[in-house]
Design a protein around this motif. Structure first.
Motif, mmCIF file in Angstrom:
data_model
loop_
_atom_site.group_PDB
_atom_site.id
_atom_site.type_symbol
_atom_site.label_atom_id
_atom_site.label_comp_id
_atom_site.label_asym_id
_atom_site.label_seq_id
_atom_site.Cartn_x
_atom_site.Cartn_y
_atom_site.Cartn_z
ATOM 1 N N SER A 78 -10.754 24.267 -2.633
ATOM 2 C CA SER A 78 -9.337 24.440 -2.270
ATOM 3 C C SER A 78 -8.453 23.394 -2.946
ATOM 4 C CB SER A 78 -9.178 24.335 -0.744
ATOM 5 O OG SER A 78 -9.582 23.040 -0.335
ATOM 6 N N PHE A 79 -9.077 22.505 -3.722
ATOM 7 C CA PHE A 79 -8.314 21.422 -4.349
ATOM 8 C C PHE A 79 -7.656 21.923 -5.624
ATOM 9 C CE2 PHE A 79 -8.186 17.750 -7.323
ATOM 10 C CZ PHE A 79 -7.285 16.963 -6.617
ATOM 11 N N ASP A 80 -6.387 21.587 -5.786
ATOM 12 C CA ASP A 80 -5.680 21.949 -7.016
ATOM 13 C C ASP A 80 -6.104 20.974 -8.105
ATOM 14 O OD1 ASP A 80 -3.972 22.525 -9.039
ATOM 15 O OD2 ASP A 80 -2.166 21.779 -8.041
ATOM 16 N N SER A 81 -7.005 21.431 -8.986
ATOM 17 C CA SER A 81 -7.591 20.500 -9.956
ATOM 18 C C SER A 81 -6.607 20.093 -11.051
ATOM 19 C CB SER A 81 -8.857 21.091 -10.590
ATOM 20 O OG SER A 81 -8.557 22.318 -11.198
ATOM 21 N N GLY A 82 -5.449 20.749 -11.095
ATOM 22 C CA GLY A 82 -4.474 20.357 -12.112
ATOM 23 C C GLY A 82 -3.508 19.309 -11.595
ATOM 24 N N ILE A 83 -4.028 18.160 -11.154
ATOM 25 C CA ILE A 83 -3.119 17.117 -10.649
ATOM 26 C C ILE A 83 -2.195 16.683 -11.778
ATOM 27 C CG2 ILE A 83 -4.602 16.257 -8.805
ATOM 28 C CD1 ILE A 83 -5.365 13.932 -10.686
ATOM 29 N N LYS A 84 -0.975 16.364 -11.385
ATOM 30 C CA LYS A 84 0.057 16.098 -12.392
ATOM 31 C C LYS A 84 -0.312 14.893 -13.257
ATOM 32 C CE LYS A 84 3.071 16.648 -8.908
ATOM 33 N NZ LYS A 84 2.232 17.517 -8.078
ATOM 34 N N SER A 85 -0.734 13.817 -12.623
ATOM 35 C CA SER A 85 -1.162 12.654 -13.412
ATOM 36 C C SER A 85 -2.124 11.842 -12.567
ATOM 37 C CB SER A 85 0.041 11.796 -13.810
ATOM 38 O OG SER A 85 0.655 11.286 -12.644
ATOM 39 N N SER A 86 -3.030 11.170 -13.261
ATOM 40 C CA SER A 86 -4.021 10.363 -12.545
ATOM 41 C C SER A 86 -3.347 9.119 -11.984
ATOM 42 C CB SER A 86 -5.132 9.975 -13.520
ATOM 43 O OG SER A 86 -6.025 9.109 -12.869
ATOM 44 N N LYS A 87 -3.532 8.868 -10.696
ATOM 45 C CA LYS A 87 -2.951 7.695 -10.033
ATOM 46 C C LYS A 87 -4.080 6.722 -9.685
ATOM 47 C CE LYS A 87 1.265 9.350 -9.944
ATOM 48 N NZ LYS A 87 1.743 10.256 -8.937
ATOM 49 N N LYS A 88 -3.663 5.507 -9.351
ATOM 50 C CA LYS A 88 -4.657 4.531 -8.890
ATOM 51 C C LYS A 88 -4.584 4.464 -7.364
ATOM 52 C CE LYS A 88 -5.459 0.592 -11.110
ATOM 53 N NZ LYS A 88 -5.287 -0.829 -11.526
ATOM 54 N N VAL A 89 -5.693 4.788 -6.724
ATOM 55 C CA VAL A 89 -5.739 4.836 -5.257
ATOM 56 C C VAL A 89 -6.600 3.679 -4.748
ATOM 57 C CG1 VAL A 89 -6.312 6.232 -3.234
ATOM 58 C CG2 VAL A 89 -5.521 7.353 -5.344
ATOM 59 N N ALA A 90 -5.999 2.842 -3.916
ATOM 60 C CA ALA A 90 -6.742 1.729 -3.307
ATOM 61 C C ALA A 90 -7.456 2.231 -2.056
ATOM 62 C CB ALA A 90 -5.789 0.596 -2.945
ATOM 63 N N ILE A 91 -8.688 1.762 -1.865
ATOM 64 C CA ILE A 91 -9.426 2.086 -0.637
ATOM 65 C C ILE A 91 -9.844 0.777 0.018
ATOM 66 C CG2 ILE A 91 -11.375 3.282 0.403
ATOM 67 C CD1 ILE A 91 -11.615 5.013 -2.046
ATOM 68 N N VAL A 92 -9.431 0.589 1.262
ATOM 69 C CA VAL A 92 -9.901 -0.549 2.060
ATOM 70 C C VAL A 92 -10.997 -0.004 2.974
ATOM 71 C CG1 VAL A 92 -9.290 -2.370 3.691
ATOM 72 C CG2 VAL A 92 -7.595 -1.571 2.016
ATOM 73 N N MET A 93 -12.223 -0.485 2.750
ATOM 74 C CA MET A 93 -13.375 0.106 3.438
ATOM 75 C C MET A 93 -13.791 -0.696 4.672
ATOM 76 S SD MET A 93 -15.806 1.426 0.335
ATOM 77 C CE MET A 93 -15.214 2.727 -0.764
ATOM 78 N N ALA A 94 -14.289 0.024 5.655
ATOM 79 C CA ALA A 94 -14.911 -0.625 6.815
ATOM 80 C C ALA A 94 -16.344 -1.001 6.425
ATOM 81 C CB ALA A 94 -14.913 0.338 7.995
ATOM 82 N N GLY A 95 -17.045 -1.699 7.314
ATOM 83 C CA GLY A 95 -18.421 -2.094 7.003
ATOM 84 C C GLY A 95 -19.362 -1.912 8.176
ATOM 85 N N ASN A 96 -19.000 -0.968 9.074
ATOM 86 C CA ASN A 96 -19.797 -0.826 10.304
ATOM 87 C C ASN A 96 -21.148 -0.160 10.065
ATOM 88 O OD1 ASN A 96 -17.945 1.308 9.710
ATOM 89 N ND2 ASN A 96 -18.332 2.236 11.698
ATOM 90 N N ILE A 97 -21.213 0.792 9.102
ATOM 91 C CA ILE A 97 -22.504 1.410 8.775
ATOM 92 C C ILE A 97 -22.638 1.467 7.252
ATOM 93 C CG2 ILE A 97 -22.559 2.740 10.938
ATOM 94 C CD1 ILE A 97 -21.856 5.228 9.371
ATOM 95 N N PRO A 98 -23.853 1.575 6.728
ATOM 96 C CA PRO A 98 -24.034 1.523 5.270
ATOM 97 C C PRO A 98 -23.266 2.632 4.553
ATOM 98 C CG PRO A 98 -26.158 1.317 6.391
ATOM 99 C CD PRO A 98 -25.149 1.673 7.439
#
Length: 353
Positions: free
Chosen positions: A83-103
């Protein structure tokens, strides 16, 4: 050429690589790409992850890897992205802040960002920092187009276009303020509950023991609260839980059990316990390690209304023919790729930034 199919193939190859590390047996398989570079190195990372965080037992790490192995098939990844529109307009930089509760708890966000064609900037939890960078290197080897698209940092996050951050309710308030000017998904604490009607069998409760004890109950998909009918007799429940009696042999779990038991007894709380698990009547959703809270209910309709009202605090509802979107006993720790945390469709979010 960079296409979503290339990215799907790369993650499917990673899934095949992870299939060598199962709880039953760790076994090198001949036809896995780049095994000569990565197999022994990953064994070392598993060892380091165990040494750094004593909740990350070998079995828990391998369980997590096995779940990813099952999820990362070409078929599943195609379904995940259909269902994802694979034609994204431009590649962006996405930051992810991760938890560490499980591996590897942040892996799903990592996958979502990369498979949608964006670059990822990862800030890991200090308690889970060995496994993912190594798997990212593997991805770069099987699909060189990922090179330059994956960055790990321990510094303050700068220079990004959107953010996905997971933390406690307290850190979420900070995240909401700090990231308010960027497109964001902010995830807070959630817990999972089980609805008991009194018709359950001992076998149901043996299955539920997986939902309760996997990862020592530290995951948001771990059941930490029971709803039981008035006057419920917990004998069958405890008989089913007994399948996991060996958990008390883990020193860290045993220390938490002893400490929480002492606190409850000094506070004169009513407790039921069996030597490795305590249950306590309590309205909260988040219970301490080695403890499950329970609450009585009078009628099913009122309980359904309450669960709906509290849906922002609940990740999974385990039940048997009780409510829509329920999860079967024993299945909370086997999510599909389309089982989004908090019910927020990450791919949809990533297609709009």
């Amino acid at each position: 050429m960079d296409s979503i199919q290339n990215r799907i193939i790369a993650f499917a190859k990673l899934g095949a690589f992870l299939g060598q590390f199962s709880i039953d047996k760790i076994k090198k398989i001949d036809n896995i790409e780049h095994n000569e570079i990565f197999f022994d190195g990953f064994l070392h990372q598993i060892k380091l992850a165990q040494e750094k965080n004593s909740w990350f037992t070998k079995d828990n790490i391998l369980f997590s890897l096995n779940s990813l192995h099952k999820a990362l098939t070409k078929n599943n990844l195609n379904k995940f992205t259909e269902s994802f529109d694979s034609g994204i307009k431009s590649s962006k930089k996405v930051a992810i802040v991760m938890a560490g509760n499980i591996p590897l708890v942040g892996f799903h966000d990592f996958l979502s960002v990369l498979i949608s064609g964006h670059s990822v900037l990862v800030k890991q939890s200090s308690s889970d920092k060995h496994l993912l960078p190594f798997l990212a290197k593997y991805l770069e080897y099987v699909e060189p187009l990922f090179k330059g698209k994956i960055t790990f940092t321990e510094e303050k996050l700068t220079d990004f276009d959107a953010v996905i951050a997971t933390g406690s309710d307290n850190t979420a308030r900070y995240f909401e303020y700090y990231f308010k000017n960027k497109p964001n998904i902010i995830r807070k604490s959630r817990n999972s509950v089980a609805v008991i009607t009194g018709k359950e069998t001992e076998e149901d409760f043996v299955k539920l023991s997986d939902d309760v004890f996997q990862y020592f109950g530290l995951g948001c998909r771990s059941v930490s609260k029971l709803y039981v009918p008035k006057g419920y007799d917990f004998d069958t429940f405890f008989t089913g839980m007994y399948a996991k009696k060996d958990i008390i042999e883990n020193a860290k779990y045993a220390n938490n059990y002893d400490y929480n038991k002492a606190v409850y007894l000094m506070s004169l709380f009513d407790l039921l316990e069996n030597g490795f698990l305590m249950i306590k009547e309590d309205e909260s959703y988040a219970s301490p390690i080695a403890t499950i809270f329970y609450e009585y209910y009078d009628n099913e309709t009122d309980l359904k209304i309450k669960l709906h009202q509290d849906k922002d605090k609940i990740q999974c509802i385990v039940a048997k023919n009780f409510i829509e979107n329920e999860i079967a006993f024993g299945q909370t720790q086997h999510p599909e790729l389309t089982d989004y945390a908090d019910g927020v469709n990450t791919l949809e979010f990533l297609s709009t930034i």
